[in-house]
Design an enzyme around this catalytic site. Structure first.
Site, PDB file in Angstrom:
ATOM      1  N   ASP A   1      49.756  39.279  43.657  1.00  0.00           N
ATOM      2  CA  ASP A   1      51.056  39.673  44.230  1.00  0.00           C
ATOM      3  C   ASP A   1      52.124  38.847  43.522  1.00  0.00           C
ATOM      4  O   ASP A   1      51.969  37.634  43.350  1.00  0.00           O
ATOM      5  CB  ASP A   1      51.101  39.431  45.742  1.00  0.00           C
TER       6      ASP A   1
ATOM      7  N   ARG B   1      46.717  52.164  60.389  1.00  0.00           N
ATOM      8  CA  ARG B   1      47.834  51.941  61.306  1.00  0.00           C
ATOM      9  C   ARG B   1      47.962  50.449  61.560  1.00  0.00           C
ATOM     10  O   ARG B   1      46.946  49.770  61.768  1.00  0.00           O
ATOM     11  CB  ARG B   1      47.573  52.645  62.650  1.00  0.00           C
TER      12      ARG B   1
ATOM     13  N   LYS C   1      52.772  60.745  73.250  1.00  0.00           N
ATOM     14  CA  LYS C   1      53.410  59.925  74.267  1.00  0.00           C
ATOM     15  C   LYS C   1      54.924  59.896  74.061  1.00  0.00           C
ATOM     16  O   LYS C   1      55.407  59.500  72.996  1.00  0.00           O
ATOM     17  CB  LYS C   1      52.820  58.511  74.199  1.00  0.00           C
TER      18      LYS C   1
ATOM     19  N   GLY D   1      58.604  58.492  74.327  1.00  0.00           N
ATOM     20  CA  GLY D   1      59.026  57.091  74.221  1.00  0.00           C
ATOM     21  C   GLY D   1      60.393  56.956  73.604  1.00  0.00           C
ATOM     22  O   GLY D   1      61.205  57.889  73.630  1.00  0.00           O
TER      23      GLY D   1
ATOM     24  N   CYS E   1      56.714  53.246  57.956  1.00  0.00           N
ATOM     25  CA  CYS E   1      56.267  54.427  57.197  1.00  0.00           C
ATOM     26  C   CYS E   1      56.864  55.766  57.631  1.00  0.00           C
ATOM     27  O   CYS E   1      57.332  56.526  56.786  1.00  0.00           O
ATOM     28  CB  CYS E   1      54.735  54.527  57.255  1.00  0.00           C
TER      29      CYS E   1
HETATM   30  N1  LIG Z   1      52.158  49.224  56.268  1.00  0.00           N
HETATM   31  C1  LIG Z   1      51.533  50.311  56.643  1.00  0.00           C
HETATM   32  O1  LIG Z   1      51.244  50.507  57.809  1.00  0.00           O
HETATM   33  C2  LIG Z   1      51.124  51.333  55.608  1.00  0.00           C
HETATM   34  C3  LIG Z   1      50.167  52.296  55.965  1.00  0.00           C
HETATM   35  C4  LIG Z   1      49.793  53.244  55.009  1.00  0.00           C
HETATM   36  C5  LIG Z   1      50.387  53.249  53.752  1.00  0.00           C
HETATM   37  N2  LIG Z   1      51.336  52.311  53.453  1.00  0.00           N
HETATM   38  C6  LIG Z   1      51.923  52.338  52.110  1.00  0.00           C
HETATM   39  O2  LIG Z   1      51.219  51.378  51.316  1.00  0.00           O
HETATM   40  C7  LIG Z   1      52.126  50.728  50.398  1.00  0.00           C
HETATM   41  C8  LIG Z   1      52.127  49.235  50.649  1.00  0.00           C
HETATM   42  O3  LIG Z   1      52.550  49.020  51.977  1.00  0.00           O
HETATM   43  P1  LIG Z   1      52.660  47.556  52.594  1.00  0.00           P
HETATM   44  O4  LIG Z   1      53.107  47.730  53.995  1.00  0.00           O
HETATM   45  O5  LIG Z   1      51.415  46.817  52.318  1.00  0.00           O
HETATM   46  O6  LIG Z   1      53.855  47.024  51.671  1.00  0.00           O
HETATM   47  P2  LIG Z   1      54.520  45.593  51.591  1.00  0.00           P
HETATM   48  O7  LIG Z   1      55.892  45.823  51.116  1.00  0.00           O
HETATM   49  O8  LIG Z   1      54.241  44.831  52.837  1.00  0.00           O
HETATM   50  O9  LIG Z   1      53.705  44.856  50.428  1.00  0.00           O
HETATM   51  C9  LIG Z   1      53.768  45.217  49.092  1.00  0.00           C
HETATM   52  C10 LIG Z   1      53.489  43.973  48.239  1.00  0.00           C
HETATM   53  O10 LIG Z   1      53.458  44.355  46.878  1.00  0.00           O
HETATM   54  C11 LIG Z   1      53.977  43.289  46.105  1.00  0.00           C
HETATM   55  N3  LIG Z   1      54.362  43.807  44.788  1.00  0.00           N
HETATM   56  C12 LIG Z   1      55.354  44.664  44.478  1.00  0.00           C
HETATM   57  N4  LIG Z   1      55.350  44.914  43.153  1.00  0.00           N
HETATM   58  C13 LIG Z   1      54.333  44.219  42.621  1.00  0.00           C
HETATM   59  C14 LIG Z   1      53.818  44.082  41.300  1.00  0.00           C
HETATM   60  N5  LIG Z   1      54.331  44.757  40.262  1.00  0.00           N
HETATM   61  N6  LIG Z   1      52.766  43.269  41.108  1.00  0.00           N
HETATM   62  C15 LIG Z   1      52.233  42.608  42.145  1.00  0.00           C
HETATM   63  N7  LIG Z   1      52.669  42.703  43.429  1.00  0.00           N
HETATM   64  C16 LIG Z   1      53.702  43.493  43.638  1.00  0.00           C
HETATM   65  C17 LIG Z   1      55.127  42.769  46.939  1.00  0.00           C
HETATM   66  O11 LIG Z   1      55.450  41.438  46.605  1.00  0.00           O
HETATM   67  C18 LIG Z   1      54.558  42.898  48.365  1.00  0.00           C
HETATM   68  O12 LIG Z   1      53.954  41.694  48.810  1.00  0.00           O
HETATM   69  C19 LIG Z   1      53.466  51.417  50.621  1.00  0.00           C
HETATM   70  O13 LIG Z   1      53.582  52.462  49.711  1.00  0.00           O
HETATM   71  C20 LIG Z   1      53.378  51.955  52.034  1.00  0.00           C
HETATM   72  O14 LIG Z   1      54.207  53.071  52.236  1.00  0.00           O
HETATM   73  C21 LIG Z   1      51.705  51.361  54.339  1.00  0.00           C
END
Ligand SMILES: NC(=O)c1ccc[n+]([C@@H]2O[C@H](COP(=O)([O-])OP(=O)(O)OC[C@H]3O[C@@H](n4cnc5c(N)ncnc54)[C@H](O)[C@@H]3O)[C@@H](O)[C@H]2O)c1
Length: 450
Positions: A30, A155, A270, A272, A279
């Site tokens: 990261d 989720r 539900k 709310g 997302c």
């Molecule tokens: N959070 C959820 O509930 C969820 C569920 C399903 C899908 N998603 C999708 O999954 C993806 C990630 O979600 P998240 O919530 O984990 O995101 P987040 O923003 O919490 O984490 C993403 C991480 O990627 C790192 N990053 C960005 N560019 C980078 C690079 N070039 N090299 C290395 N690290 C890099 C950032 O520093 C960050 O820590 C998104 O597209 C989101 O829409 C999220």
């Protein structure tokens, strides 16, 4: 298998931890130095049930930069963020940046499959392949790098459980090598051949994870379609709830009754305060933009997004009608995270409602067992008074609003809290409290659609 995970957010970190538990050799990257420092100290940057104990014993040592060695793995998962841009489009620059780096660093003869777990607009997997191939061509490197879309459906609040016992695994690959490798990666999950980690038991009757194999563009669209559908379902129920209020009907009775129809189903029904989180809103808007680029208007999805914004407004109007005015009133908000068991306050209905109440001249106090720090960081502009306990929150309040379904809120000493308050109104925006018990405790109870 050897796996590299790029992006250690909620998706990447949960995936890395789960894959290590299955026996894979996992490397993690990261670019956020602070985050990597936190992780290397054995700490987690967010709350997610089941992860902390596994992370304490992990052998994964995240680093801040991708190196050629990471590309000698069998699979690399891209799990970087894809936030919404002001015009609604998904910002895929982190995904494309990771793709370029992969092409720039891949060693000669590398043989790796790049799977995109991030939620991305249809067509992105193909573009990632092109970006990697262009970099390889420029360097004259002959690596075998395939790509696939492998969208994530976890989720928050049950991320580890969703990863180990998913509803389905979607693999969008245009060539069989990529699909075969992903099937091998997930084989222990598909066949459920692993010991469940402590605290994350296998659901009763769960024996195998269904796999759906499609083309990349279909996998990408599936993710957007799933979130847009969920958003639409909740917006539908919330609008119906508002009608139920006018008719003197209880929405919970209505949704229970229609949920018996297998074409409708009982889940995610539900009423709310409106959906939130990182997302649903972002992905619904990205889908609208994708359609607009093709000259199409997805009016149902757009209506769901607009209804959601109105729902938050509706709650405030409902409370104002009960109080006469918000001006000069002190309102205590119970819960800031967008749902229970997570400290995530992205697109939190509670923060929006707080903002609307402040704009109407109310004093707003908030209590959340976990999310106050994140809320202060997310909305430093809001003059919210953060409280350390529910007692402190209730002292002198004219009304309380329950905005998150934290289990502890169901068991509060309500009669005592009522006595601490100046007024006696409670708006239960998550419908988690019993009207009779609340009235016995001395409250004027308002639910959503009840
Ligand atoms: N959070 C959820 O509930 C969820 C569920 C399903 C899908 N998603 C999708 O999954 C993806 C990630 O979600 P998240 O919530 O984990 O995101 P987040 O923003 O919490 O984490 C993403 C991480 O990627 C790192 N990053 C960005 N560019 C980078 C690079 N070039 N090299 C290395 N690290 C890099 C950032 O520093 C960050 O820590 C998104 O597209 C989101 O829409 C999220």
């Amino acid at each position: 298998m050897r796996v590299t995970v790029v992006g250690m957010g909620r998706v990447g970190l949960t995936t890395a931890i789960a894959l290590e538990h299955l026996g894979h050799e996992v490397a993690a990257v990261d670019r956020d130095k602070r985050l990597v420092g936190t992780l290397r100290r054995g700490e987690l940057p967010f709350h997610e049930p089941g992860l902390a104990s596994l992370w304490r014993n992990t052998r994964i040592a995240p680093v801040t930069a991708l190196s050629p060695q990471h590309l000698n793995a069998d699979i690399l998962l891209i799990a970087v963020g894809t936030p919404g841009l002001p015009d609604g489009r998904a910002d895929v620059s982190a995904v494309e940046g990771a793709a370029r780096e992969i092409g720039q660093l891949a060693p000669d003869k590398a043989d790796i499959v790049i799977a995109i777990k991030s939620t991305v607009p249809p067509g992105t997997t193909g573009r990632v392949q092109d970006l990697i191939d262009a970099e390889l061509r420029q360097r004259g490197v002959t690596a075998r790098i395939g790509t696939a879309s492998n969208p994530e459906f976890l989720r928050e609040g049950c991320a580890l459980s969703d990863t180990l016992y998913p509803d389905r695994i979607v693999i969008g690959a245009s060539e069989s090598n990529a699909a075969v490798r992903l099937l091998e990666l997930y084989a222990p999950i598909i066949r459920q051949q692993f010991s469940p980690p402590e605290g994350t038991p296998r659901p009763a009757g769960y024996t195998a994870a269904p796999v759906v194999q499609v083309r990349p563009v279909e996998a990408e669209l599936t993710k957007y379609a799933a979130n847009a559908f969920l958003a639409t379902k909740l917006s539908f129920v919330n609008e119906l709830a508002n009608l139920a209020e006018e008719l003197g009907a209880d929405i919970e009775a209505v949704t229970a009754a229609i949920g018996h129809d297998p074409r409708i189903g009982p889940h995610y029904m539900k009423a709310g305060p409106g959906w939130g989180g990182p997302c649903l809103g972002k992905d619904a808007r990205a889908l609208l933009s994708t359609a607009a680029d093709k000259g199409l208007h997805l009016s149902v999805v757009e209506a769901a997004v607009n209804a959601n914004a109105r729902q938050r407004q509706h709650l405030v109007e409902r409370l104002e009608a009960a109080l006469g005015t918000c001006r000069g009133a002190t309102i205590g908000i119970l819960g800031l995270s967008f749902k229970a068991n997570t400290d995530d306050v992205s697109d939190s209905p509670a923060l929006d409602v707080a903002s609307l109440l402040l704009a109407r001249g109310a004093t707003v106090r908030c209590y959340d067992p976990m999310s106050e720090e994140k809320a202060q960081r997310e909305r430093p502009d809001l003059a919210i008074q953060y409280q350390d306990s529910v007692d402190e929150l209730s002292q002198g309040c004219d009304a309380l609003m329950v905005m998150t379904d934290w289990a502890e809120f169901k068991e509060l000493p309500w009669a005592k809290l009522a006595n601490l308050m100046r007024g006696r109104t409670i708006l239960d925006a998550k419908n988690i409290l019993d009207r009779c018990l609340m009235e016995q405790a001395g409250f004027t109870y308002l639910g959503v659609g009840r």
